[in-house]
Design an enzyme around this catalytic site. Structure first.
Site, PDB file in Angstrom:
ATOM      1  N   THR A  52     -36.845 -69.066  18.783  1.00  0.00           N
ATOM      2  CA  THR A  52     -36.163 -68.423  19.910  1.00  0.00           C
ATOM      3  C   THR A  52     -36.928 -68.640  21.221  1.00  0.00           C
ATOM      4  OG1 THR A  52     -35.260 -66.794  18.398  1.00  0.00           O
ATOM      5  CG2 THR A  52     -35.290 -66.186  20.713  1.00  0.00           C
ATOM      6  N   ILE A  59     -36.598 -65.593  31.903  1.00  0.00           N
ATOM      7  CA  ILE A  59     -36.704 -64.615  32.990  1.00  0.00           C
ATOM      8  C   ILE A  59     -37.756 -63.568  32.649  1.00  0.00           C
ATOM      9  CG2 ILE A  59     -35.429 -62.751  34.161  1.00  0.00           C
ATOM     10  CD1 ILE A  59     -32.982 -64.726  33.747  1.00  0.00           C
ATOM     11  N   HIS A  61     -38.180 -60.192  33.181  1.00  0.00           N
ATOM     12  CA  HIS A  61     -37.361 -59.062  33.645  1.00  0.00           C
ATOM     13  C   HIS A  61     -38.239 -58.021  34.321  1.00  0.00           C
ATOM     14  CE1 HIS A  61     -33.719 -60.474  31.738  1.00  0.00           C
ATOM     15  NE2 HIS A  61     -34.411 -60.750  30.645  1.00  0.00           N
TER      16      HIS A  61
HETATM   17  C1  FAD Z   1     -30.147 -66.282  24.497  1.00  0.00           C
HETATM   18  C2  FAD Z   1     -31.471 -65.602  24.704  1.00  0.00           C
HETATM   19  C3  FAD Z   1     -31.915 -65.299  25.991  1.00  0.00           C
HETATM   20  C4  FAD Z   1     -33.121 -64.646  26.180  1.00  0.00           C
HETATM   21  N1  FAD Z   1     -33.592 -64.458  27.454  1.00  0.00           N
HETATM   22  C5  FAD Z   1     -34.767 -63.836  27.640  1.00  0.00           C
HETATM   23  C6  FAD Z   1     -35.287 -63.676  28.948  1.00  0.00           C
HETATM   24  O1  FAD Z   1     -34.761 -64.191  29.921  1.00  0.00           O
HETATM   25  N2  FAD Z   1     -36.424 -62.947  29.101  1.00  0.00           N
HETATM   26  C7  FAD Z   1     -37.053 -62.380  28.052  1.00  0.00           C
HETATM   27  O2  FAD Z   1     -38.028 -61.667  28.268  1.00  0.00           O
HETATM   28  N3  FAD Z   1     -36.619 -62.578  26.786  1.00  0.00           N
HETATM   29  C8  FAD Z   1     -35.508 -63.301  26.565  1.00  0.00           C
HETATM   30  N4  FAD Z   1     -35.059 -63.534  25.301  1.00  0.00           N
HETATM   31  C9  FAD Z   1     -35.839 -63.033  24.181  1.00  0.00           C
HETATM   32  C10 FAD Z   1     -37.019 -63.954  23.870  1.00  0.00           C
HETATM   33  O3  FAD Z   1     -36.634 -65.296  23.873  1.00  0.00           O
HETATM   34  C11 FAD Z   1     -37.547 -63.543  22.486  1.00  0.00           C
HETATM   35  O4  FAD Z   1     -37.800 -62.173  22.498  1.00  0.00           O
HETATM   36  C12 FAD Z   1     -38.820 -64.275  22.107  1.00  0.00           C
HETATM   37  O5  FAD Z   1     -38.719 -65.654  22.310  1.00  0.00           O
HETATM   38  C13 FAD Z   1     -39.110 -63.954  20.644  1.00  0.00           C
HETATM   39  O6  FAD Z   1     -40.289 -64.608  20.293  1.00  0.00           O
HETATM   40  P1  FAD Z   1     -40.822 -64.533  18.801  1.00  0.00           P
HETATM   41  O7  FAD Z   1     -42.180 -65.120  18.848  1.00  0.00           O
HETATM   42  O8  FAD Z   1     -40.658 -63.155  18.278  1.00  0.00           O
HETATM   43  O9  FAD Z   1     -39.807 -65.420  17.958  1.00  0.00           O
HETATM   44  P2  FAD Z   1     -39.713 -66.999  17.758  1.00  0.00           P
HETATM   45  O10 FAD Z   1     -39.922 -67.735  19.007  1.00  0.00           O
HETATM   46  O11 FAD Z   1     -38.432 -67.259  17.040  1.00  0.00           O
HETATM   47  O12 FAD Z   1     -40.933 -67.332  16.809  1.00  0.00           O
HETATM   48  C14 FAD Z   1     -40.965 -66.978  15.449  1.00  0.00           C
HETATM   49  C15 FAD Z   1     -41.654 -68.098  14.709  1.00  0.00           C
HETATM   50  O13 FAD Z   1     -41.896 -67.700  13.374  1.00  0.00           O
HETATM   51  C16 FAD Z   1     -41.817 -68.848  12.553  1.00  0.00           C
HETATM   52  N5  FAD Z   1     -41.603 -68.414  11.173  1.00  0.00           N
HETATM   53  C17 FAD Z   1     -40.519 -67.778  10.670  1.00  0.00           C
HETATM   54  N6  FAD Z   1     -40.679 -67.531   9.371  1.00  0.00           N
HETATM   55  C18 FAD Z   1     -41.900 -68.023   9.034  1.00  0.00           C
HETATM   56  C19 FAD Z   1     -42.630 -68.073   7.824  1.00  0.00           C
HETATM   57  N7  FAD Z   1     -42.146 -67.568   6.687  1.00  0.00           N
HETATM   58  N8  FAD Z   1     -43.840 -68.681   7.823  1.00  0.00           N
HETATM   59  C20 FAD Z   1     -44.357 -69.198   8.972  1.00  0.00           C
HETATM   60  N9  FAD Z   1     -43.690 -69.169  10.151  1.00  0.00           N
HETATM   61  C21 FAD Z   1     -42.488 -68.593  10.184  1.00  0.00           C
HETATM   62  C22 FAD Z   1     -40.651 -69.610  13.144  1.00  0.00           C
HETATM   63  O14 FAD Z   1     -40.694 -70.982  12.803  1.00  0.00           O
HETATM   64  C23 FAD Z   1     -40.832 -69.362  14.625  1.00  0.00           C
HETATM   65  O15 FAD Z   1     -41.539 -70.406  15.262  1.00  0.00           O
HETATM   66  C24 FAD Z   1     -33.877 -64.248  25.071  1.00  0.00           C
HETATM   67  C25 FAD Z   1     -33.446 -64.576  23.788  1.00  0.00           C
HETATM   68  C26 FAD Z   1     -32.278 -65.298  23.615  1.00  0.00           C
HETATM   69  C27 FAD Z   1     -31.876 -65.741  22.255  1.00  0.00           C
END
Ligand code: FAD
Length: 497
Positions: A52, A59, A61
């Site tokens: 994601t 942005i 926010h």
């Molecule tokens: C359409 C959209 C618009 C958004 N706009 C904004 C914005 O403008 N501003 C803002 O603040 N937020 C925004 N967000 C939210 C933001 O993008 C997310 O909150 C953030 O990127 C989440 O990061 P993460 O590290 O939790 O997840 P991810 O980036 O998904 O990372 C999780 C990682 O875990 C890994 N993984 C999963 N399972 C396993 C496993 N079993 N073993 C090893 N690795 C694993 C995956 O491969 C992945 O790389 C938006 C989200 C979306 C979808």
């Protein structure tokens, strides 16, 4: 512990294992690397920022959306402050554009006024209600039927890839190990205490584990017998426009929000493009990042309500991102099922903004559940700065070329990215291993031709710098090889009828 990045061996043990190399896991790893701890981040993909964190609005926010008292509200405001302090040192492109929530009638003006009060409760500074004339003066291309707006001066934009890479690189510089192409498949639990993490590449003994696995964080929790939350993917589609229309808007333009999302926005990017999107559609498949004709038509219609004269002919790509929706708030806290496991899960928007603050909160929680923290005297809070040739004036460019002839070789014509920058992106502490990894770090292939011209040249540079054959270079994911050898071709290998 010496820091490392890549598909190298997994250490036998670690003080803390972080699962997931998105912006959240990488920000947590960086925060942990401030202390005398062995930290291992495990990521199933070949690079960080492939989930994601690579497909969102980018942005920062201001923090007026979330309900006061929620994790989202607290961590958003703190996260936005932390980016303002950290971005430059970590090499994270950030622009303080401010943001506007645009209202079209008196009812929406009431919602906008409510958002201002909520923002004040959340501690957001500088919020103002603007009248129509103020909005039009700031945004000449805005719809003439705008009634007014909420102005948030602390709203900003950031590069989401380089935010993730910036945190990851700094964690590695400070001793964290990021092990890629390694998926977590189970836990060893003794007397309800986590004692080891099982992966596709062996086991790591660890008593403290952070679940930052994004869309798969509920699956990871279940591996420890914890079914306290579920994740539903919520897709958002986008259209990205060429830099030639970068002047279309000056700031982030939100519509007045509805219950599901902040609505379709029109926004500049830190790299000078403009995008429209995202919509919000609940789906079942956590891998389904397809764009759809209906979705794109919907975001065009939504964006036109804010900026009627959209330059659709300058669209260079469409993409979709998946929110890991777990309910109204982030799922942050110790697992109710297994001691030592702490969740940073269900991190939907504003997760990018909140990431560094999530890092702080998670480290405090780990301390609460028994992790001993001793500050590391040698902690280096910044990354080595890498020149961005395109953004420099001619004299500085000439000096760079005189010092390194690879600055004189432009590989990506659309974005003016030089071979020296690509080599630096590959050779850095969290260096690119794939063609898209190069794109995320230096934008080679992110311009108008979307890599049509520079893709093969980037592939050749990757092969040379990594000491691997061209046939071993991948586009992005584990099996995304780009070229076959003649021998493979003759053996029918990889050729599908
Ligand atoms: C359409 C959209 C618009 C958004 N706009 C904004 C914005 O403008 N501003 C803002 O603040 N937020 C925004 N967000 C939210 C933001 O993008 C997310 O909150 C953030 O990127 C989440 O990061 P993460 O590290 O939790 O997840 P991810 O980036 O998904 O990372 C999780 C990682 O875990 C890994 N993984 C999963 N399972 C396993 C496993 N079993 N073993 C090893 N690795 C694993 C995956 O491969 C992945 O790389 C938006 C989200 C979306 C979808």
């Amino acid at each position: 512990m010496t820091g490392s990045f890549g598909a190298g061996p997994l250490p036998e043990s670690a003080d803390v294992v972080v699962i997931g190399g998105g912006v959240v896991g990488c920000a947590i790893a960086r925060q942990l690397s401030r202390f005398e701890l062995s930290v291992v981040l495990i990521e199933s993909a070949p690079d960080v920022a492939t989930g994601t964190s690579k497909a969102n609005s980018g942005i920062l926010h201001a923090g007026f959306d979330a309900e006061p008292g929620t994790w989202k509200a607290r961590l958003n405001v703190r996260g936005a402050q932390l980016y303002a302090e950290l971005a430059e040192g970590l090499g994270i492109p950030r622009k303080a554009t401010g943001s506007l929530v645009v209202a079209r009638d008196a009812v929406q003006m009431e919602t906008v006024a409510d958002l201002r009060h909520r923002g004040i409760d959340n501690g957001v500074p500088g919020l103002e209600i603007w009248n129509r004339d103020q909005v039009v003066a700031h945004e000449p291309n805005i719809s003439p039927d705008v009634a007014g707006a909420l102005w948030a001066p602390t709203g900003a934009i950031v590069c989401p890839f380089l935010a993730t890479v910036g945190f990851a690189e700094n964690a590695v510089r400070n001793g964290a190990r990021i092990v890629t192409e390694c998926a977590v498949i189970g836990f060893e639990v003794a007397d309800r205490q986590i004692v080891a993490v099982r992966t596709t590449r062996g086991r790591v003994a660890a008593r403290f584990v952070v679940n930052a696995a994004g869309l798969h964080s509920a699956d990871v929790a279940r591996l420890a017998g914890d079914d306290s939350f579920t994740i539903r993917p919520r897709r958002g589609e986008y259209i990205l426009f060429d830099r030639s229309v970068g002047q279309l808007v000056n700031t982030v333009l939100f519509p007045t929000p509805d219950k599901l999302s902040k609505g379709i926005l029109v926004s500049p990017t830190v790299h000078g493009n403009v995008f429209i999107g995202p919509d919000a559609v609940d789906i079942d498949d956590p891998e389904d990042r397809e764009t759809t004709a209906g979705g794109l038509a919907g975001i065009i219609a939504g964006a036109r309500r804010i900026v009627p004269a959209l330059p659709l002919g300058t669209a260079i790509t469409e993409f979709a991102g998946l929110r890991a929706a777990a309910g109204k708030d982030f799922v942050i806290g110790p697992s109710p099922a297994a001691r030592g496991l702490v969740h940073a899960a269900g991190i939907q928007s504003p997760g990018l903004t909140s990431a560094p603050a999530i890092g702080e909160a998670i480290v405090e929680m780990l301390q609460d559940v028994g992790l001993r923290l001793r500050p590391k005297a040698s902690f280096v809070p910044v990354n080595r700065q890498k020149p961005r040739f395109h953004d420099l004036d001619r004299q500085v460019q000439a000096r760079l070329i005189a010092g390194d002839r690879l600055y004189g070789r432009v590989i990506c014509r659309c974005e003016t990215i030089t071979e020296a920058e690509i080599v630096a992106a590959i050779q850095s502490p969290c260096g690119a291993r794939t063609v898209d990894g190069v794109k995320r770090r230096v934008r080679a292939g992110a311009g108008r031709c979307q890599g049509g011209f520079c893709g093969p040249r980037v592939t050749a540079i990757l092969a040379r710098e990594l000491g691997i054959p061209v046939t071993a270079v991948r586009k992005d994911s584990a099996n995304s090889w780009l070229f076959l050898s003649r021998a493979d071709l003759e053996a029918g290998e990889g050729v599908h009828a």
